[in-house]
Scaffold this active site. Structure first.
Site, PDB file in Angstrom:
ATOM      1  N   PRO A 116       0.827  -1.215   0.000  1.00 23.12           N
ATOM      2  CG  PRO A 116      -0.950  -1.627   1.469  1.00 23.12           C
ATOM      3  CD  PRO A 116       0.359  -2.193   0.999  1.00 23.12           C
ATOM      4  CB  CYS A 117       1.284   3.753  -2.608  1.00 21.23           C
ATOM      5  SG  CYS A 117      -0.395   4.204  -3.119  1.00 21.23           S
ATOM      6  CD  GLN A 118      -3.161   3.904   0.765  1.00 19.31           C
ATOM      7  OE1 GLN A 118      -2.281   3.054   0.859  1.00 19.31           O
ATOM      8  NE2 GLN A 118      -4.330   3.667   0.202  1.00 19.31           N
ATOM      9  N   PRO A 119       1.483   5.390   2.845  1.00 19.70           N
ATOM     10  CG  PRO A 119       2.643   3.553   3.665  1.00 19.70           C
ATOM     11  CD  PRO A 119       1.363   3.938   3.001  1.00 19.70           C
ATOM     12  CG  PHE A 120       5.915   4.866   0.593  1.00 15.22           C
ATOM     13  CD1 PHE A 120       6.966   4.944   1.478  1.00 15.22           C
ATOM     14  CD2 PHE A 120       5.322   3.641   0.375  1.00 15.22           C
ATOM     15  CE1 PHE A 120       7.433   3.805   2.121  1.00 15.22           C
ATOM     16  CE2 PHE A 120       5.793   2.501   1.006  1.00 15.22           C
ATOM     17  CZ  PHE A 120       6.848   2.592   1.887  1.00 15.22           C
TER      18      PHE A 120
END
Length: 362
Positions: free
Chosen positions: A91-95
């Site tokens: 999942p890309c949300q933290p980046f």
């Protein structure tokens, strides 16, 4: 490396088998399946993705936290003589850029890529592919990517990654994604771009033949071709938005207060219309709302439909998203589609692996 001598064949490729981590509804798996790869299983924490994943990929969906997945869940799936591929899009949300501004961000999400690395060490697949947002390589937490690459290199993988501009590969949206490939057999890289600017696939190419809709309507022949209703005020705003334009073109009385403030002036794409002759903007989980980006139809006074979003993501029209196609949730459809790896990008990754196998002594 003696175990890999089984792959020394001429002519027909050996079986290429894939386990997909963070699989969602299966965009990556579907693209690889389209190239002849055998999809074994997909793992994800969104249980509602099960129907779409299994129906379209003819593979089992496993609802399980990656932190609890071990080699015992994965290794028995592969055939003895197959080339083993471990794929995933953490999942890309933290980046994302928003995450770096959000002081309450969940730091545990950064660990998902480390969990991916742990599974590579445990499973020892022949080939690894990982897809993510470009920011993973450019923000201050780029050390997370560096650590992942180091893990692969320590396990004797050749690693290559690059940022892909999706129109360069025939995908009709301006999405940019970081794609990583790693192989134990030798140097590996993505195939060269297949399109140039003058022959990019455009909005018209992707959705120009769909029947027109009014805001809030659904097509009687395609349940996914439905769009959100608009309030009276938002309809006035849509009507006031010229071709390719946005909220800056509205009379002041239609503008939102936040857009008139200095901090809101940089959000020029929201409430915007697409252009027929260009690729669409990046599809997001909110892509069927006009206030969330340049998601207005080029001519019709509405936001794009879920079908149009799916076509921009290169999902074929026969892709099944819901068990009952007459009960389509726009909220769920937008989330599924926006979170997905475009199947066409999955095909590009698969073709890159095929060329690597054909050209590398195994």
């Amino acid at each position: 490396m003696a175990e890999h001598t089984i792959h020394k064949r001429r002519g027909r490729l050996p079986s290429i088998e894939v386990v997909d981590l963070f699989c969602g509804i299966g965009g990556l798996s579907y693209g690889m399946k389209s190239k002849g790869f055998k999809i074994l299983e997909g793992f994800d924490l969104d249980a509602t993705c099960k129907y779409a994943y299994e129906t379209n990929n003819e593979a089992k969906f496993v609802y399980k936290d990656i932190r609890e997945v071990t080699k015992d869940d994965i290794l028995p799936l592969y055939s003895k003589k197959a080339i083993k591929v471990l794929a995933g899009c953490a999942p890309c949300q933290p980046f994302s850029s928003y995450a770096f501004k959000n002081k309450n961000k969940d730091k545990d999400k950064y660990n998902l890529l480390y969990e991916f690395g742990r599974l590579v060490k445990e499973v020892q697949p022949d080939i690894v592919t990982m897809e993510n947002v470009p920011a993973i390589a450019s923000f201050k937490l780029k050390s997370v990517l560096a650590d992942f690459v180091r893990t692969l290199q320590d396990e004797h993988y050749y690693v290559k990654y690059q940022v892909v501009f999706c129109p360069d590969y025939g995908i009709p949206q301006t999405r940019r994604r970081l794609v990583l490939l790693a192989s134990r057999f030798g140097e590996i890289a993505l195939i060269p771009a297949t399109h140039k600017k003058e022959d990019y696939v455009t909005v018209r190419d992707a959705i120009g033949n769909l029947p027109p809709l009014e805001a809030g309507e659904s097509s009687p022949n395609d349940a996914l071709h439905r769009c959100r209703a608009l309030s009276t005020l938002n309809m006035q705003r849509m009507i006031a938005t010229p071709y390719g334009g946005g909220w800056k073109d509205w009379p002041k009385e239609l503008q939102l207060k936040c857009h008139q403030e200095e901090s809101g002036k940089s959000f020029g794409s929201v409430y915007g219309r697409m252009k027929w002759e260009e690729p669409a903007p990046t599809m997001t989980t909110l892509c069927t709302g006009i206030g969330n980006g340049r998601f207005g139809h080029p001519e019709q006074n509405r936001a794009i439909s879920a079908r149009e979003a799916a076509l921009f993501q290169t999902f074929p029209t026969n892709y099944k998203f819901f068990p009952n196609e007459q009960e389509v949730s726009l909220v769920k459809a937008s989330r599924y589609i926006g979170n997905a790896v475009p199947p066409k990008l999955g095909e590009v990754i698969a073709e890159s692996i095929i060329q690597h196998i054909r050209n590398t002594p195994l």
